[in-house]
Write an enzyme that holds these catalytic residues in place. Structure first.
Site, PDB file in Angstrom:
ATOM      1  N   LEU A 191       6.577  20.775 -11.170  1.00  0.00           N
ATOM      2  CA  LEU A 191       6.761  21.756 -10.094  1.00  0.00           C
ATOM      3  C   LEU A 191       7.293  23.076 -10.617  1.00  0.00           C
ATOM      4  O   LEU A 191       7.038  24.129 -10.063  1.00  0.00           O
ATOM      5  CB  LEU A 191       7.725  21.201  -9.036  1.00  0.00           C
ATOM      6  CG  LEU A 191       7.258  19.955  -8.269  1.00  0.00           C
ATOM      7  CD1 LEU A 191       8.336  19.506  -7.297  1.00  0.00           C
ATOM      8  CD2 LEU A 191       5.959  20.226  -7.524  1.00  0.00           C
ATOM      9  N   ASP A 207      26.187  30.636  -5.707  1.00  0.00           N
ATOM     10  CA  ASP A 207      24.866  31.143  -6.097  1.00  0.00           C
ATOM     11  C   ASP A 207      23.925  31.137  -4.892  1.00  0.00           C
ATOM     12  O   ASP A 207      22.770  30.757  -4.998  1.00  0.00           O
ATOM     13  CB  ASP A 207      24.295  30.285  -7.230  1.00  0.00           C
ATOM     14  CG  ASP A 207      23.133  30.974  -7.950  1.00  0.00           C
ATOM     15  OD1 ASP A 207      22.926  32.188  -7.722  1.00  0.00           O
ATOM     16  OD2 ASP A 207      22.424  30.311  -8.719  1.00  0.00           O
ATOM     17  N   LYS A 249      10.439  24.947 -13.659  1.00  0.00           N
ATOM     18  CA  LYS A 249      11.520  24.771 -14.625  1.00  0.00           C
ATOM     19  C   LYS A 249      12.822  25.276 -14.029  1.00  0.00           C
ATOM     20  O   LYS A 249      12.865  26.354 -13.440  1.00  0.00           O
ATOM     21  CB  LYS A 249      11.206  25.518 -15.926  1.00  0.00           C
ATOM     22  CG  LYS A 249      10.029  24.925 -16.675  1.00  0.00           C
ATOM     23  CD  LYS A 249       9.869  25.526 -18.058  1.00  0.00           C
ATOM     24  CE  LYS A 249       8.731  24.866 -18.818  1.00  0.00           C
ATOM     25  NZ  LYS A 249       8.568  25.418 -20.174  1.00  0.00           N
ATOM     26  N   GLY A 250      13.875  24.477 -14.185  1.00  0.00           N
ATOM     27  CA  GLY A 250      15.189  24.861 -13.701  1.00  0.00           C
ATOM     28  C   GLY A 250      16.070  25.332 -14.841  1.00  0.00           C
ATOM     29  O   GLY A 250      15.603  25.560 -15.963  1.00  0.00           O
ATOM     30  N   GLU A 284      12.977  20.570 -16.781  1.00  0.00           N
ATOM     31  CA  GLU A 284      11.831  20.637 -15.889  1.00  0.00           C
ATOM     32  C   GLU A 284      12.127  19.951 -14.553  1.00  0.00           C
ATOM     33  O   GLU A 284      12.985  19.082 -14.461  1.00  0.00           O
ATOM     34  CB  GLU A 284      10.592  19.968 -16.521  1.00  0.00           C
ATOM     35  CG  GLU A 284       9.963  20.749 -17.651  1.00  0.00           C
ATOM     36  CD  GLU A 284      10.735  20.642 -18.953  1.00  0.00           C
ATOM     37  OE1 GLU A 284      11.506  19.676 -19.092  1.00  0.00           O
ATOM     38  OE2 GLU A 284      10.573  21.517 -19.815  1.00  0.00           O
ATOM     39  N   VAL A 285      11.364  20.370 -13.533  1.00  0.00           N
ATOM     40  CA  VAL A 285      11.441  19.734 -12.217  1.00  0.00           C
ATOM     41  C   VAL A 285      10.054  19.184 -11.898  1.00  0.00           C
ATOM     42  O   VAL A 285       9.064  19.919 -11.937  1.00  0.00           O
ATOM     43  CB  VAL A 285      11.878  20.734 -11.123  1.00  0.00           C
ATOM     44  CG1 VAL A 285      11.985  20.028  -9.774  1.00  0.00           C
ATOM     45  CG2 VAL A 285      13.209  21.377 -11.485  1.00  0.00           C
ATOM     46  N   LYS A 336      14.725  16.330 -10.904  1.00  0.00           N
ATOM     47  CA  LYS A 336      15.267  17.304 -11.851  1.00  0.00           C
ATOM     48  C   LYS A 336      15.632  16.568 -13.133  1.00  0.00           C
ATOM     49  O   LYS A 336      16.368  15.578 -13.091  1.00  0.00           O
ATOM     50  CB  LYS A 336      16.511  17.988 -11.278  1.00  0.00           C
ATOM     51  CG  LYS A 336      16.234  18.930 -10.119  1.00  0.00           C
ATOM     52  CD  LYS A 336      17.519  19.653  -9.726  1.00  0.00           C
ATOM     53  CE  LYS A 336      17.256  20.722  -8.679  1.00  0.00           C
ATOM     54  NZ  LYS A 336      18.477  21.490  -8.377  1.00  0.00           N
TER      55      LYS A 336
END
Length: 823
Positions: free
Chosen positions: A570, A685, A572-573, A577-578, A592
């Site tokens: 889906l 955030d 990248k965090g 990766e996600v 996640k």
């Protein structure tokens, strides 16, 4: 069609064309020079890469390995590719680039020649057709005046009768000059007409055609240079294609099913005859009443045999149930692997299934061990049943015939002997009544086997790869313990224990294929822990630590890696990766992942999000499904929110979104933040990018990686590596002071993002410029079509003093009122 016929009056255009082409050639030259540099660097990098490869890894092992051959050939062909690229770079330098440099000089010369000749013939044409004719015309007019003046004077002389001849002579002379100039002018005019005709019909077209010819010749030359460049730089030339063909052929030679045949042949060993396990008859040398391989049934053992038989029957039933469960799990996992294999888009996607395949093999091993246990229990049960059935309904015989013994002993001796045997019998009865004592050492062995058969991850006291600090929080009383995988060193296991007021951490040593602390070694960790827990043996003599209370993991949130099937990527965090994933019950989830090579502090931050989300349940906060910490890489499993991130949603749907929907989005975020405020959670955030659009356009707050939960509602930070400056309140930027009030500031920025339909805050400013402007009192203006009431809320959120900003409860009330007004 040509320069000569069509561009006679386009001198400026021709010059611009030549200038443009010269600039183009200079650009091409610069590009080629950079390409040569790039290819040389690429060739050097490839060669350096090959040089840095561990030489031992390219040495052929002592058996034929196609993997080793393929790897060695990859290195060799990469070196060959390096040499080819270096040669190409040199050929490019000596060929196309050198010729292009020469061509640029020639092009400059052609332009210079054209300009020079054009100026020359144009100057000549102007001289002949304009300058000289103008001079003659000027003289012509002057001579006409002189002739007319001479005629007037001649007439005056005739009238006066004085100097008539002299006046006549002057008149004739003036007339002659005029007529001679007239003839000269007529000839010059004819010449000018012919010169002009020649200029436009022949001279200029010839020059322009000459220029066109040279232009075309240079285009032809440039085409040749481009052809040579294309040929040299082509990545599908025969030599490069051969390199990749060789690599592909070597890869095709790899056959997993035959890869280890030669290894087996080289290292094959003759199967040693296994030593038969037999009854040690030497044990019977001093006792004539016991027989080898025979169950003793008498008045001392009859009761214990019944209990042993019952225990074995229960153990056999339990083992068979576990076996059925494991066999079903094997079939289920095989089915899942097969389904996942069919969805693999790339060949390398097989890697994603390796974890599941390893789990399948471990399950099969577990099944085999259970079958072994089943066979042992069945054999032992059969042996006992046979003995019990043989003596069914009979009175168990006494071990000693006391009546016969009585003939040789006194009554006092008889009483003592009876007393001794009765005490023995009662002792045995006591043992029989204690289930843990049944079967003696045999049962202990069986317990150890069952512990060993149960994988480490299935033990309640094994918490997986949780951070050290989280493990310490779970240990509160003397003897509390758990086992975890080291966060900093994946594959290394640690025993964490609370002892004498402090939390101790012991690395579980793995030496000579055995796990130990400093004493006895065991083949697996569960057996080691079970030994120390049951025997209360100290972990180390120096520490004196004893295991008393196993701390179970929170099963509500713990999932196994095998419970999740990874799907498409889906995005990248911050930590890895996600993926889109699927649970066993087909529930779609977001997974996640945490990169294994991240620093320790970042791994802790990764799990911090899950730790926070465990406590929350709200429709406007993304839900945690669970965590997979049993092994690396660690997963956080979240609900899958189908609409994606809010920022992208705003930008994609900006032409469709109505005012009421934007207010509803804002209200969703306010509701979620009001809930977090009540839990003393500081998000830190909050931004459109960190919200997700769910079903029915419900907005959910996510990305709690920077969040903190503080009892006092205030968190001080000594500095974050990555701070979202344009979203962060001044006191947080200046002093590291985060609170719900600083989240309110961020909420105001999110409102601005929402009603600007995804525009980046403080447009046109860098982070530093925005920060400086805010300190000077600057605040963003209202987005286009933003209601005045909404902008008023934004301005309240951006009050410099935190205490003057509204609470999320106030914001929620105001937005609810605004929503009701909008139809």
């Amino acid at each position: 069609m040509g320069f000569g016929s069509d561009l006679k009056n386009s001198q400026e255009a021709v010059l611009k064309l030549q200038d443009w082409e010269l600039r183009l050639l200079e650009t091409v030259k610069k590009f080629m020079a950079l390409r040569i540099k790039s290819d040389k660097e690429y060739a050097y990098t490839l060669q350096n890469l090959c040089n840095q490869v561990d030489k031992d890894s390219t040495v052929q092992v002592n058996y034929v390995s196609n993997v080793s051959k393929s790897w060695l050939l990859m290195i060799q062909q990469t070196e060959q590719l390096s040499r080819i690229m270096k040669t190409h770079a040199e050929d490019l330098n000596s060929g196309p680039l050198h010729r292009l440099t020469m061509m640029i000089k020639d092009k400059q010369q052609v332009k210079k020649s054209y300009v020079g000749i054009h100026q020359q013939i144009e100057a000549e044409m102007i001289k002949v057709t304009k300058t000289e004719l103008e001079k003659l015309k000027s003289s012509y007019r002057q001579l006409i005046k002189e002739m007319n003046s001479a005629k007037e004077k001649y007439k005056e002389a005739l009238a006066k009768g004085k100097e008539t001849e002299k006046a006549k002579e002057r008149c004739d002379k003036a007339t002659m000059k005029l007529h001679m100039l007239h003839n000269q002018y007529v000839l010059a005019l004819k010449g000018a007409q012919l010169h002009q005709s020649q200029y436009y019909d022949t001279t200029l077209p010839l020059l322009l055609d000459s220029v066109q010819k040279m232009q075309e010749e240079m285009i032809k030359a440039l085409k040749g240079i481009f052809d040579e460049y294309s040929e040299i730089t082509s990545l599908v030339t025969e030599e490069i294609v051969n390199v990749h063909k060789e690599i592909q052929m070597s890869v095709d030679q790899i056959d997993p099913s035959t890869e280890y045949n030669d290894f087996i042949d080289v290292h094959r060993t003759t199967a040693a005859k296994e030593q038969e396990i037999e009854f040690d008859t030497s044990l019977l040398e001093e006792n004539e009443n016991l027989q080898a391989n025979e169950i003793m049934w008498n008045n001392l053992t009859a009761d214990s045999l019944q209990v042993m038989l019952k225990t074995l029957a229960e153990e056999l039933t339990q083992t068979q149930q576990m076996l059925l469960h494991k066999e079903a799990a094997v079939l289920e996992l095989e089915k899942r692997i097969e389904e996942s294999s069919e969805t693999c888009a790339k060949k390398s996607d097989i890697v994603l299934l390796l974890g599941q395949k390893q789990a399948l093999e471990e399950l099969k091993q577990s099944v085999q061990q259970l079958r072994c246990t089943e066979a042992k229990c069945a054999a032992q049960k059969e042996l006992l049943e046979q003995k019990v059935q043989e003596n069914d309904g009979k009175e168990p015989p006494p071990v000693v015939n006391y009546e016969e013994d009585a003939r040789s002993v006194t009554s006092m001796e008889r009483k003592e002997r009876l007393s001794k045997f009765e005490s023995i019998r009662h002792s045995i009865a006591g043992i029989i009544k204690s289930p843990k004592s049944v079967l003696g050492s045999s049962t202990q062995l069986s317990d150890v086997i069952s512990v060993g058969e149960k994988p480490l991850a299935e033990h309640d006291w094994y918490h997986g790869a949780i951070p050290r600090i989280e493990a310490q929080e779970l240990l509160k009383q003397q003897g509390d313990f758990l086992v975890r995988e080291s966060h900093g060193k994946p594959g290394e296991y640690v025993l964490s224990v609370y002892s004498d007021g402090q939390r101790r951490h012991f690395i579980i040593q793995f030496v000579d294929n055995l796990y130990r602390f400093e004493g006895t070694g065991f083949s697996n960790i569960p057996q080691l822990i079970d030994h120390h827990f049951n025997t209360k043996q100290v972990i180390t003599k120096k520490s004196g630590v004893v295991l008393l209370n196993p701390i179970p993991k929170d099963k509500k949130w713990v999932l196994n890696h095998e419970d999740v099937s990874l799907g498409e990527l889906l995005g990248k965090g911050n930590f890895g990766e996600v993926y889109k994933g699927t649970l066993k019950d087909k529930t779609p989830v977001a997974v996640k992942t945490c990169k294994e090579d991240l620093p320790q502090e970042l791994k802790i931050k990764f799990l911090q999000e899950a730790k926070i989300l465990k406590q929350y349940d709200h429709p406007n906060i993304v839900k945690l499904i669970g965590v997979c910490t049993q092994r690396q890489p660690v997963y956080i499993i979240m609900e899958l929110v189908p609409g994606g991130d809010f920022l992208s949603f705003l930008r994609k749907r900006k032409d469709e979104l109505k005012l009421k929907q934007l207010v509803r989005f804002s209200l969703d975020v306010a509701a979620g933040m009001l809930y977090l405020e009540g839990k003393n959670c500081i998000h830190r955030d909050l931004a459109a990018r960190n919200c997700l659009v769910g079903e029915n356009n419900t907005l959910k707050i996510s990305d709690f990686g920077m969040s903190r939960q503080e009892d006092g509602g205030v968190y001080s930070s000594s500095g974050l590596k990555q701070i979202p400056i344009k979203w962060t309140a001044p006191e947080a930027l200046n002093y590291g002071r985060y609170s719900s009030e600083s989240d309110v500031w961020s909420f105001g920025i999110l409102l601005w993002e929402t009603f600007s339909l995804g525009v980046c805050p403080y447009p046109g400013m860098t982070n530093q410029q925005a920060r400086e402007q805010v300190e000077r009192g600057y605040r963003m203006s209202a987005p286009q079509n933003c209601p005045e009431e909404i902008f008023t809320i934004m301005m309240k959120c951006w009050d410099y003093k935190p205490e003057n900003r509204p609470k999320f409860s106030d914001l929620h009330k105001e937005l609810t009122a605004i929503k009701k007004k909008i139809t």
